[in-house]
Design a protein around this motif. Structure first.
Motif, short mmCIF file in Angstrom:
data_model
loop_
_atom_site.label_atom_id
_atom_site.label_comp_id
_atom_site.label_asym_id
_atom_site.label_seq_id
_atom_site.Cartn_x
_atom_site.Cartn_y
_atom_site.Cartn_z
N ASN A 288 0.74 -1.28 0.08
CA ASN A 288 -0.05 0.15 -0.03
C ASN A 288 0.79 1.32 -0.26
OD1 ASN A 288 -2.52 -1.51 0.20
ND2 ASN A 288 -2.58 -1.59 2.31
N ARG A 291 2.22 1.66 -3.24
CA ARG A 291 1.09 2.24 -4.28
C ARG A 291 1.03 3.69 -4.14
NH1 ARG A 291 -0.37 -0.02 -8.48
NH2 ARG A 291 -0.98 -1.87 -7.51
N GLN A 294 4.02 5.49 -5.65
CA GLN A 294 3.74 5.02 -7.13
C GLN A 294 2.74 6.44 -7.69
OE1 GLN A 294 1.05 2.11 -8.80
NE2 GLN A 294 2.66 1.43 -10.31
N GLN A 295 1.54 6.39 -7.11
CA GLN A 295 0.40 7.40 -7.43
C GLN A 295 0.84 8.76 -7.51
OE1 GLN A 295 -2.70 6.38 -9.08
NE2 GLN A 295 -1.74 4.31 -8.87
N TYR A 320 3.97 -9.08 -7.05
CA TYR A 320 3.83 -7.57 -6.87
C TYR A 320 4.72 -6.61 -6.79
CZ TYR A 320 -0.76 -9.65 -5.71
OH TYR A 320 -2.05 -10.29 -5.76
N PHE A 324 6.27 -3.44 -9.32
CA PHE A 324 6.63 -2.12 -8.81
C PHE A 324 7.90 -2.05 -9.42
CE2 PHE A 324 3.16 -2.45 -5.71
CZ PHE A 324 2.53 -1.26 -5.78
N SER A 327 7.41 -0.50 -12.94
CA SER A 327 6.77 0.73 -12.72
C SER A 327 7.60 1.77 -12.35
CB SER A 327 5.57 0.68 -11.87
OG SER A 327 4.71 1.93 -11.51
#
Length: 334
Positions: A288, A291, A294-295, A320, A324, A327
């Motif tokens: 989390n 994420r 990343q966002q 996962y 990442f 990404s």
């Protein structure tokens, strides 16, 4: 083949749930919850397992039972910790009818008496042997005291007999004895909400929050405030829990998940980043947090966290992390 696979399994799941901690045991939230018949279990979904590299292995239920589960029970018969893990995973997979003898064996050898009595009671309950389940749970209380875990599972047994009022009284005893035990707390809150509405639910949460050493009810109350679009109040509760340092390894995942589902990404970083340790806490908290980085396109911090998390064997979560890696690599190039 199955023996070889079993030897390298890092974790095993039939769903997204993991086996509970030794003091936490599964309790169904309602007596109306449908229980699958033996035929439905036998013909149900196959078992999904993960090897050390996070790769899925899907095995038909009958084959898993014959070639993995039953040999594992026999192999772990003298190791209480290992036998406990086998039993709890098999319970989650719906193999209760195969576990009666294993639970009796665990009760006989377990050095953690509460655990042995609890698991034996759960297995008997899941097989519909309610008087025996009640007897073993009460015997456990005579030996180790009326713990939250034993009381919660006794409440479930009494609930199944149809005496819901008595079951609720026992459940409240369980919450008072162990207010941070998730199964008991959430079941008690669900009953309050179902019987008396949302106002009673919130009042019940405040009542539990007033008990000593309580933190889980504060997380639940914070999520309620997020749902009511009061993020400042929720974040204040989260700060209080983290400052007290009373939470368990899964709490950070709960906090970050609740904040993420309501779009409060900056708060995830503010609250979770300073305290998250990959070797101690639930991997979902790290995911989390990744994420959120990343966002928000905070590439440097995301990559630093990735490096830390990759030093820990995270089993099925590895896939996962690989996503990442790609990404953040693309973000760096861009």
């Amino acid at each position: 083949m199955f023996k070889r696979l079993l030897s390298v399994f890092n974790s095993h799941k039939s769903s997204d749930q993991t086996a509970p901690e030794p003091a936490a045991t599964p309790v169904k939230p309602s007596a109306s919850t449908p229980v699958p018949t033996p035929a439905e279990v036998e013909e149900g979904e196959p078992i999904t397992a993960y090897d050390a590299q996070g790769r899925q292995v899907v095995v038909p239920r009958n084959e898993w039972r014959e070639k993995v589960l039953l040999p594992s029970i026999a192999e772990k018969a003298n190791d209480p910790d290992a036998l406990y893990n086998v039993i709890m995973t098999a319970l989650n997979d719906g193999f209760a009818k195969d576990l009666v003898a294993a639970a009796e064996r665990l009760l006989a050898i377990d050095t953690i008496a509460e655990r042995g009595y609890t698991v034996h009671g759960i297995v008997l309950l899941e097989n519909g042997r309610l008087p025996e389940a009640e007897a073993t749970l009460k015997a456990g209380m005579q030996k180790v005291g009326a713990t939250g875990t034993l009381l919660t599972n006794l409440a479930k047994v009494v609930w199944e007999t149809g005496n819901e009022a008595a079951a609720k009284d026992i459940l409240w005893e369980a919450v008072q004895a162990a207010p941070n035990l998730e199964n008991g707390l959430m079941w008690w809150l669900a009953i309050e909400r179902e019987q008396h509405g949302d106002t009673a639910y919130v009042d019940a949460l405040h009542t539990v929050c007033a008990l000593p050493q309580t933190w889980r009810a504060q997380l639940v109350l914070a999520q309620y405030y997020l749902e009511q679009n009061q993020p400042e109040t929720a974040v204040s509760l989260y700060h209080k829990v983290l400052h007290a340092k009373l939470f368990d390894a899964s709490a950070l995942a709960s906090i970050s998940g609740a904040l993420g589902s309501h779009g409060h990404l900056t708060n995830i970083i503010e609250l979770i980043a300073p305290v998250y340790q990959p070797e101690r806490h639930d991997p979902m908290a790290g995911l989390n947090l990744l994420r959120a980085y990343q966002q928000l396109r905070r590439n440097k911090e995301g990559q630093a966290l990735l490096i830390k998390m990759q030093t820990v064997d995270l089993g099925p979560y590895q896939r996962y992390l690989d996503e990442f890696v790609r990404s953040f690599g693309e973000m760096r190039v861009a």
